[in-house]
Design an enzyme around this catalytic site. Structure first.
Site: not given
Lengths: 538, 990
Positions: B549, B625
């Site tokens: 990430d 996200d």
């Protein structure tokens, strides 16, 4: 979406091909259903019908042929062909068990199916003897624990019993005390009424005084201000804690001038406060006095002031004036001593005007009636005293009654939990020390400084379980703790199991600000059912 | 455990809601990110375009010199000199390579400039030097022309000398034009003049923190008509309190690319935008900003915006009913792209690209159809990796599962709820102080035991490893990186420090070759034995996979939440040159690490957030996200479709939305959406309530279980499609324009799409929907997958209305296709390895169907040695009413298409190890939809043996029926035909 359902609804009409099946038609069938898995009497070739009675007749060979024919899935008790069924593992030497049929023929030796019947023959060893033995050992250990724990628990129960007896006796005495107090109160009330009726008219008149009005107004102002100050202080504390959290926890991520500004502003504010504090110390004495005044008028003090009995004050004031001229403490009188002589005539003139105003206003007139007021005052005091005695007696009685009621289930089936009321268990997790007091409060304390956070107060047993069951007493909720910033109020679910100690084993926070405590307590070590009954299960 | 879970993001979210008075879920911090007008080179680029548009006449100052042209003997490479009338002394080079299959590669660079432009994007993005082709070159008065071919089509490149213009022509029509609008501009390196003339003023309001220039000097510079009167942000610029020192000065690149025939443009992810790119310029301005490619960690991004997101693929598809062509603009630098449709409702799409730095390295892909484009792009940037089978199962993630106990509890509860699960994920909280690799042992005391316990049900785990390294002496990874000197530097040459999850962090530089072996070594398995301190990962097992990430990279205190552009990477390149490549390089090394950690190697699984062309070789990506809103659920569809057509076949959006608490209806619908993306993961932010599917109440819980089971039932199809993607680059999720490339009405459709060629889905993304309209644009029948209702499409396009209450998904078998399914629910995908198949045959209006199935062991690389099973299924007419269903080995007919880059001719063994392993796996059921009449007999022929079969017939509509004959289709179910899935056989229906 019932993809398979549609497919399953078709029964076969052609029976020309017999599927070779290596499985017994009763594989996976529990004992009580074995009788259903036989061909229809007299059918030749042997036939069978789905257990829900629907569909056409099937060749008996369709049972457990690893193809789902029946809508209810009943033709495949021993395979995974039908959706939603279960598979019965006989598990000789251990406990029999039904497993979901999705676990049949998946290549895994299911631990719930220790006889290996969930997989093709030869894939899984039969481990029932070994696992059964281990299970029995564990069970025996659990029993031991239960036995030891229940011994401790029995002391809790004994305590509860004693308390119950005591309470029952206290109740009798308590009721008598209440009755007696009520009688006394009634008697004194009658006396008071009589005294008051004579002075009521006078009091009525006094209460019309502007001074009293003014007192009322001041009092109400003080009360309002006190509330306001308290409210503001709470808000300041909240804001400060928000800013403190922001300062400490702020994420330079998405760094934002507004955030930086807010933090800088906060730091400047703290700095300023510090400086203000230190400057105050160095201030001139006169100003320090003022500061003292400020300190004197604490919230408590103001609150007290706001709650003063104004009628009482008025009467006291009247009493005070009645002694005018007699008392050395009289302000008006003593002032004369301090005044330059040349001023005296003016003073007297003024004083006369004041007094005449007082008379006109009826304030001084009250002075003349003060003897009556004393009598009433005494009667009132006596009555008030009797009232509070009654209230206390009643409260004691109510408490006893409540406790007795709670011993009928709230404190456990045998009242065992009463002993643990306010017992606290603790766990140090390194960064924090968590504590839970049964029926009280749960807290979290930072081990490296930082305050104590209220995680909630006891609110209920396990609301999802039926009252009185073991499950019901196996967890407690603690709710309405300090609110998380931008989150919920903190709360704790305290999950309990039987153990020989009251101990907090672990603390977790599965969701933000919602804690899970796991603890042991002897209070949950209920006495074992008859041993023989449990052994039967094996 | 924290008092307040006093985590950074909580403070952050709270802060945002506090300051903006908006629900945190709906807020993007727009002012954290630049608009074009806040980016110096974009501002210059757009200003250039408007000057051109407003000018009465406009001619590009760039021309190709007639002198000094070079052509190699193969007719593959052409070189020439380019000059700009603006700066006659500055020299540029033009190079054109003719590539295999009709592609052209066009490069332009400054020659002997003051500095060197970055020219290594292709080194990282391309699988190798592209294979050269050859062309017939001819030189005319005005232009040079090169003729080559793709497939049967004639592809011609015409290069006009002055002004310089390049056009690609296919079959006599111009399909791509470069510099047709005269916007080509390569800002040459220059020396800074009279620094006093410019003052950098930072306004205190914090809003207009741009370099403000002095008023124009009275004498206008001679290049003003083209470059503008002012030196706008040439030498430094500030944004959000950060100043970019720009030591190299202006070096941007502007180019207009026009597609004269195109009706729609697709591609250039990643944006939360429709599949058919909305325009950003008049006459139909839909977005006011250009599309931006600059990998960024955008907190709570907007669901409809051209704003930059986590990854970049500078590839466009230009599509019309005549064909599809592509343009790949390889640059690692920040790039803005304006899109316009000059003729409202007409043909032609124009684009304008502005990159901050780097050479021009442009690939023109001739198509002429979407499928050829996929192959051409794959040949350049590499095949999409064939994932392990488990990676196509369901992934359950949350920030965070807080302990081993929690992890095992989640697994148990999936079992109790009879819901399948393949992977349990651990977000950053597993790592002590966010020192990845170092477990928080107070909550994960024995990580190996935990992973092993999860793996008992053949399940896997994933743990996160991010590229930021906590700067602390007790972190071996940081220490080693420092010792090896493989950390990214500041412009002054010192180690760069930025803020991320662990606080002060350093960032490994994966452009540095010395970082590679070192990084891969960190993942070496100890297998329980102590590996040498710091040289492997003791607390890991082969069942623990990785999530990369924050690799944009995300830097909390950096400009636009990323790294300063004047940071320095290996080779002295500035971060501005390589920014968009950065995430992929990290992803690549982690992926290689997982391959190397076992012997024999296993296929890796590494999820990345950031990506670039080539990332498809290294693993999956997800759309970052997202928020728990219907809008985000909706936009996830075009986002995944766009990623698919630009090579990132293995992609998905988080189910449920990362932020917020979706209600049960939304969550249920989101699962029904998620099962139709290649990567299928549920994820949730730490501030949210738990929302694992087993927590749902009825009826939602059962509906979600059905959706999960459907996903698992379709795994054979998904795996076959991922195999296809790994060979040809054709994505599993296919938009309308890919399947029906001539149906103009379908070109902009992105809310329904095909799974492979064989199934059509229109996920429901509207609250309270009870029916859904579906577009069927071919003369073919479609069968509702659950009740076999037959619908008829028409080539002019038909809208049908289908019921879609919560428990129903508008999903169809497309007539003419055979779909392999596995209908037995299991706990995890690996446990289905020996389960029988159901073949669903949706007959076409011509009573025929085709299908295929690819299988291998699902985890190792042994498929590269031919250990696989690849079957061809056909249903053909048999007599007046019957059909013959045939299963054939597909490999002999396609020996080069079973494994990418491997020719199995001569080595193919149909009885290979894997085939033998599934020797007993059978077809348990064949379902034939749309037969005209009840069969009289059904029999199977296998190994020369004829066996009569049991069957069931349900009367219904025939696929060959007339228009209007719809409703329930006829259904033939053949019970247990006794044929092996990996065997040759025939089933005859008479």
């Amino acid at each position: 979406m019932h993809l398979t359902a549609t497919l399953l609804s078709f029964a076969l009409f052609s029976t020309s091909l017999s599927q070779s099946s290596h499985r017994s038609p009763t594989l996976g069938v529990p004992k009580e259903k074995l009788s259903s898995y036989v061909p229809i009497a007299g059918s030749n070739p042997p036939q069978w019908r789905c257990l829900d009675g629907t569909g056409d007749l099937l060749p008996f060979s369709a049972v457990n042929d690893d193809y789902c024919d029946c809508e209810d899935g009943s033709d495949e008790p021993g395979t995974s062909a039908c959706k939603g069924g279960s598979f019965h593992c006989v598990n000789e030497g251990h406990l029999p068990k039904d497993i979901p049929n999705i676990r049949v023929n998946d290549g895994l030796c299911d631990s719930d199916c220790c006889d290996g019947s969930d997989e093709a023959p030869g894939v899984c060893p039969n481990r029932c003897a070994e696992l059964g033995e281990a299970y029995r050992k564990t069970l025996e250990q659990e029993r031991k624990l239960r036995r030891t724990g229940s011994k401790i628990r029995s002391t809790y129960v004994a305590y509860a019993k004693k308390e119950k007896t005591r309470l029952e006796q206290d109740l009798i005495k308590g009721r008598e005390a209440v009755d007696k107090a009520i009688l006394e109160e009634k008697r004194l009330k009658a006396l008071l009424d009589r005294a008051e009726s004579t002075s009521a008219e006078a009091l009525e008149y006094k209460l019309q005084s502007p001074l009293y009005d003014s007192l009322l107004a001041h009092s109400s102002a003080v009360k309002t201000l006190v509330n306001k100050v308290a409210d503001l202080e709470t808000k300041i504390v909240t804001l400060k804690s928000i800013l403190e959290d922001l300062e400490k926890g702020h994420n330079p991520n998405y760094q934002d001038m507004a955030v930086r500004g807010a933090i800088k502003g906060y730091q400047a504010f703290l700095e300023k406060e510090k400086i203000t504090a230190s400057e105050t110390e160095e201030e001139s004495p006169e100003e320090a006095v003022k500061e003292e005044d400020m300190d004197k008028w604490t919230a408590e003090e103001l609150k007290r002031l706001g709650q003063s009995d104004l009628t009482e004050l008025l009467l006291e004031h009247e009493h005070h004036l009645a002694g005018f001229g007699k008392s050395d403490d009289s302000i008006l009188f003593s002032i004369e001593h301090y005044l330059p002589e040349a001023w005296l005539p003016y003073y007297h003139e003024t004083k006369n005007i004041v007094v005449s105003w007082m008379v006109r206003l009826g304030v001084v007139k009250g002075v003349l009636d003060s003897s009556d007021s004393d009598e009433v005052k005494h009667a009132r005091a006596a009555h008030a005293n009797a009232q509070s005695v009654t209230r206390e007696a009643e409260k004691r009685l109510q408490d006893d009654e409540d406790l007795l009621y709670d011993l009928g289930g709230f404190y456990g089936p045998d009242g065992e939990w009463l002993k643990l009321k306010d017992t606290c268990i603790e766990k140090n997790t390194g960064e924090y020390t968590y504590s839970g007091c049964f029926f009280g409060q749960a807290t979290q304390k930072g081990n490296n400084g930082g305050g104590v956070h209220n995680l909630g107060r006891f609110s209920d047993w396990n609301a999802d379980a039926k009252e009185g069951t073991m499950e019901y007493y196996s967890s407690q909720m603690y709710e309405h703790g300090a609110r998380c910033w931008n989150g919920p109020e903190r709360s704790v679910k305290l999950v309990l199991t039987c153990g020989t100690e009251n101990a907090l084993l672990s603390v977790a926070e599965p969701e933000k600000c919602e804690y899970m405590f796991e603890a042991t307590t002897p209070a949950l070590c209920w006495p074992l059912e008859t041993e023989a009954q449990t052994k039967d299960e094996l | 455990m924290r008092a307040t879970m006093g985590l950074l993001p909580i403070a952050l979210i709270s802060l945002i809601s506090l300051l903006s008075f908006l629900p945190s879920v709906n807020a993007v911090k727009g002012h954290d990110f630049k608009t074009c007008s806040q980016s110096g080179f974009c501002r210059r680029g757009r200003a250039l375009a408007s000057r051109a548009a407003e000018a009465d006449s406009w001619e590009s100052p760039y021309s190709l010199l007639k002198d000094g042209l070079e052509l190699d003997s193969q007719g593959s490479t052409f070189k020439g000199k380019v000059k700009s009338a603006l700066y006659p002394d500055v020299r540029f080079s033009l190079r054109v390579d003719v590539l295999h299959d009709g592609l052209f590669r066009i490069r332009m660079d400054e020659v002997d400039g003051l500095k060197k432009r970055y020219d290594e994007a292709s080194k990282w993005a391309l699988v190798g030097e592209p294979e050269l082709g050859s062309a017939q070159w001819s030189k005319g008065e005005k232009e040079i022309s090169a003729v080559t071919r793709t497939g049967g089509e004639r592809v011609e490149l015409k290069i006009e000398y002055s002004p310089l213009k390049v056009g690609m022509w296919i079959s006599g029509k111009e399909v791509i034009a470069l510099n047709g609008r005269g916007l080509l501009h390569m800002e040459h390196f220059r020396t800074k003049e009279e620094p006093a003339a410019e003052s950098s003023v930072e306004s205190s309001s914090g809003e207009e923190e741009q370099t403000v220039l002095e008023p124009a000097k009275p004498t206008e510079r001679p290049t003003a008509w083209f470059e503008g009167a002012e030196e706008d942000a040439y030498w430094s610029e500030s944004f959000g309190g950060n100043t970019d020192s720009k030591p190299k000065g202006p070096e941007s690149l502007s180019l207009d690319i026009t597609f004269p025939l195109a009706q729609h443009l697709y591609g250039i992810p990643e944006h939360a935008a429709p599949l058919s790119l909305p325009t950003t310029q008049p006459p139909e301005t839909r977005y006011n900003e250009p599309y931006r490619l600059y990998n960024l960690d955008v907190f709570e991004y907007l669901p409809d915006s051209p704003m930059a997101l986590y990854g970049s693929i500078p590839l466009l598809h230009a599509h019309s009913k005549e064909g599809t062509v592509g343009a790949l603009f390889l640059t690692g630098a920040e790039t803005w792209i304006d899109v316009a449709r000059p003729q409202v409702g007409g043909r032609g799409m124009s684009t304008h690209w502005v990159s901050e730095s780097g050479i021009l390295d442009l690939f023109l892909l001739p198509g002429p159809g979407p499928h050829q484009l996929f192959r051409q792009y794959t040949a350049l940037t590499g095949p999409s990796a064939l994932p392990q089978l488990f990676a196509l199962g369901y992934h359950q993630c949350r920030w965070n599962y807080i302990s081993s106990k929690d992890v095992l509890d989640v697994n148990r509860r999936f079992d109790d709820a009879l819901m399948p699960l393949d992977v349990t994920w651990l977000d950053i909280e597993y790592a002590a102080e966010k020192k990845y690799f170092d477990w928080d042992k107070s909550n994960f005391p024995d990580p190996r035991a935990m992973v092993d316990a999860v793996a008992e049900a053949k399940r896997k785990m994933v743990a996160i490893v991010d590229p930021h390294l906590k700067k602390t002496s007790n972190y071996h990874v940081y220490q080693q990186a420092q010792e090896r000197d493989v950390l990214i530097k500041k412009s002054d040459g010192k180690e760069y420090e930025g803020w991320c999850w662990p606080g002060a962090s350093a960032y490994a530089d994966f452009f540095h070759p010395d970082s590679w072996q070192w990084w891969r070594g960190l993942f070496r398995l100890g297998d329980g034995k102590d590996v040498k301190e710091g040289e492997g990962w003791i607390d890991s097992t082969k069942d623990l996979f990785i999530w990369n990430d924050m690799n944009e990279p995300s830097v909390f205190n950096g400009p636009e939440i990323t790294m300063p552009k004047d940071n320095i990477h290996h080779g002295g390149w500035e971060h501005r040159d390589v920014h968009n490549l950065n995430g992929m390089l990290f992803h690549k090394q982690t992926s290689l690490a997982l391959i190397e950690r076992t012997n024999p190697p296993q296929r890796p699984f590494v999820l990345s957030r950031s990506f670039y062309p080539g990332s498809q070789q290294y693993g999956a990506i997800w759309t970052g996200d997202n928020g728990g809103t219907w809008e985000h659920m909706k936009v996830g569809l075009p986002m995944v479709l766009t990623l698919g057509v630009t090579g990132m076949a293995f992609a998905g959006a988080d189910v449920g939305g990362f932020f917020g608490n979706p209600g049960p209806e939304m969550l249920t619908r989101w699962y029904q959406v998620g099962i139709f993306a290649p990567f299928f993961r549920g994820h949730a932010h730490i501030d949210t309530k738990r929302r694992e599917p087993y927590l749902l109440e009825e009826p939602y819980k059962s509906i979600v279980r059905d959706a999960l089971e459907l996903r698992y039932a379709m795994l054979p199809l998904w795996y076959t499609l991922m195999h296809e993607a790994s060979i040809s680059g054709t994505p599993a999720t296919r938009p309308h324009y890919v399947i029906l490339p001539h149906d103009e009405q379908g070109f902009a459709i992105d809310d329904q799409y095909y799974i492979g060629d064989s199934m059509l889905v229109k996920p429901v993304t509207d609250e309270g929907a009870t029916e859904t309209s579906v577009y069927l644009a071919e003369d073919e029948v479609y069968y509702a997958f659950d009740d076999y209702t037959m619908y008829r499409g028409i080539s002019s396009g038909a809208q049908i209305i289908v019921p879609s209450p919560l428990e129903k998904i508008p999903l169809f078998y497309r007539g003419g296709h055979i779909i392999p399914l596995r209908l037995r629910p299991r706990r995890s995908s690996s446990l289905m390895a020996q389960d029988p198949f159901t073949l669903v045959i949706g007959l076409s209006t011509k009573r025929a169907a085709v299908g295929e199935l690819y299988l291998d062991d699902g985890e190792s690389f042994s498929f590269r040695k031919g250990e696989l099973v690849w079957r061809d299924f056909r249903a053909i007419k048999n007599g007046k009413k019957g059909i013959k269903i045939i299963s054939d080995d597909r490999v002999p007919a396609h020996p080069t298409e079973a494994v990418y880059g491997v020719d199995l001719t001569g080595t193919w063994d149909p009885e290979n190890t894997y085939a033998r392993n599934i020797h007993d796996v059978r077809v348990e059921r064949v379902v034939v939809l749309g037969l005209p009449a009840a069969p009289t007999s059904v029999h199977a022929v296998s190994n020369q043996q004829k066996v009569d079969l049991n069957f069931k017939w349900i009367k219904g509509s025939s696929a060959e029926g007339k228009r209007g004959q719809e409703g329930p289709a006829s259904v033939l179910i053949i019970k247990d035909p006794g044929v092996g899935i990996a065997k040759d056989w025939e089933i005859v229906v008479e």
